[in-house]
Design a protein around this motif. Structure first.
Motif, mmCIF file in Angstrom:
data_model
loop_
_atom_site.group_PDB
_atom_site.id
_atom_site.type_symbol
_atom_site.label_atom_id
_atom_site.label_comp_id
_atom_site.label_asym_id
_atom_site.label_seq_id
_atom_site.Cartn_x
_atom_site.Cartn_y
_atom_site.Cartn_z
ATOM 1 N N UNK A 288 1.047 2.679 -0.321
ATOM 2 C CA UNK A 288 -0.278 2.763 -0.945
ATOM 3 C C UNK A 288 -0.913 1.379 -0.903
ATOM 4 N N UNK A 289 -2.178 1.333 -0.576
ATOM 5 C CA UNK A 289 -2.886 0.063 -0.471
ATOM 6 C C UNK A 289 -2.714 -0.766 -1.737
ATOM 7 N N UNK A 290 -2.433 -2.038 -1.539
ATOM 8 C CA UNK A 290 -2.332 -2.959 -2.678
ATOM 9 C C UNK A 290 -3.640 -2.997 -3.463
ATOM 10 N N UNK A 291 -4.747 -2.684 -2.798
ATOM 11 C CA UNK A 291 -6.069 -2.748 -3.427
ATOM 12 C C UNK A 291 -6.436 -1.482 -4.193
ATOM 13 N N UNK B 226 4.445 -3.255 3.402
ATOM 14 C CA UNK B 226 4.404 -3.004 4.844
ATOM 15 C C UNK B 226 3.008 -3.312 5.335
ATOM 16 N N UNK B 227 2.937 -3.803 6.536
ATOM 17 C CA UNK B 227 1.653 -4.099 7.177
ATOM 18 C C UNK B 227 1.392 -3.029 8.218
ATOM 19 N N UNK B 228 0.126 -2.696 8.379
ATOM 20 C CA UNK B 228 -0.221 -1.735 9.410
ATOM 21 C C UNK B 228 -1.617 -2.023 9.912
ATOM 22 N N UNK C 30 -5.711 -5.653 9.961
ATOM 23 C CA UNK C 30 -4.378 -5.443 9.402
ATOM 24 C C UNK C 30 -4.537 -5.291 7.906
ATOM 25 N N UNK C 31 -3.805 -4.344 7.318
ATOM 26 C CA UNK C 31 -3.833 -4.141 5.883
ATOM 27 C C UNK C 31 -2.407 -4.103 5.357
ATOM 28 N N UNK C 32 -2.290 -4.332 4.063
ATOM 29 C CA UNK C 32 -0.979 -4.341 3.412
ATOM 30 C C UNK C 32 -0.884 -3.181 2.435
ATOM 31 N N UNK C 33 0.255 -2.528 2.452
ATOM 32 C CA UNK C 33 0.556 -1.462 1.506
ATOM 33 C C UNK C 33 1.738 -1.865 0.651
ATOM 34 N N UNK C 34 1.705 -1.456 -0.610
ATOM 35 C CA UNK C 34 2.916 -1.491 -1.416
ATOM 36 C C UNK C 34 3.801 -0.353 -0.925
#
Length: 178
Positions: free
Chosen positions: A138-141, A160-162, A168-172
């Motif tokens: 899930x998005x950190x944001x 995780x990055x995707x 590029x975005x980061x997810x928890x």
């Protein structure tokens, strides 16, 4: 309003696609381009893709629908098996595992209890798969989603990055025992 949660079938693909087109953008960050959203919805959330996913033995799709309407107001997708993403492989600790790949509720039903009912049924289906743990990204944001998942026992175990569109975005990475 009475809401039923049940396993989705092939004839639910059109309704799932409509709901996914409405709800997917709500989970994206403001940086996600309109072009990417349109392409993703047209090519990965279309009825044909849902029909393929519904037919796949490792996928469990549940939907929430109000009576008497048959148009879904929420849906989840579980995918069994080891994750492909190396960041997720390193982060999660419970195996065998199942991914909570999608969890969406129509925005008109946020705060109504539908999401909690859908989560309960989804965790029951995950347990029935013989997995020891469930994980999700899930998005950190996305503060609302992170708070919801925390209330349902999903703890942050990594990131995780995707690549999404041009960014590029980061997810928890969140995990919970079943």
């Amino acid at each position: 309003m009475t809401v039923t949660v049940r396993r989705a079938h092939q004839d639910d693909a059109d309704g799932l696609s409509r709901l996914a087109a409405l709800t997917f953008p709500l989970a994206c960050t403001p940086e996600t381009s309109e072009e990417f959203l349109a392409t993703h919805i047209a090519t990965r959330l279309d009825p044909a893709t849902f029909r393929r996913q519904l037919a796949h033995p490792a996928h469990v799709v549940l939907l929430a629908e109000p009576a008497p309407s048959k148009d879904p107001i929420g849906y989840t997708m579980l995918i069994g098996g080891e994750p492909d993403d190396p960041d997720v492989q390193d982060a999660i600790t419970l195996r065998p595992t199942i991914a909570l790949e999608r969890f969406y509720v129509h925005p008109d039903h946020h705060g109504s209890g539908v999401a909690a009912q859908l989560m309960s049924a989804t965790l029951e289906a995950a347990r029935a798969s013989s997995a020891r743990g469930a994980w999700l990204g899930v998005s950190e944001e996305n503060g609302r989603a992170n708070a919801f998942y925390a209330r349902h026992g999903f703890e942050v175990v990594g990131t995780k990055r995707f690549h999404i569109g041009d960014a590029w975005e980061d997810d928890n990475v969140r995990e919970r025992a079943l």
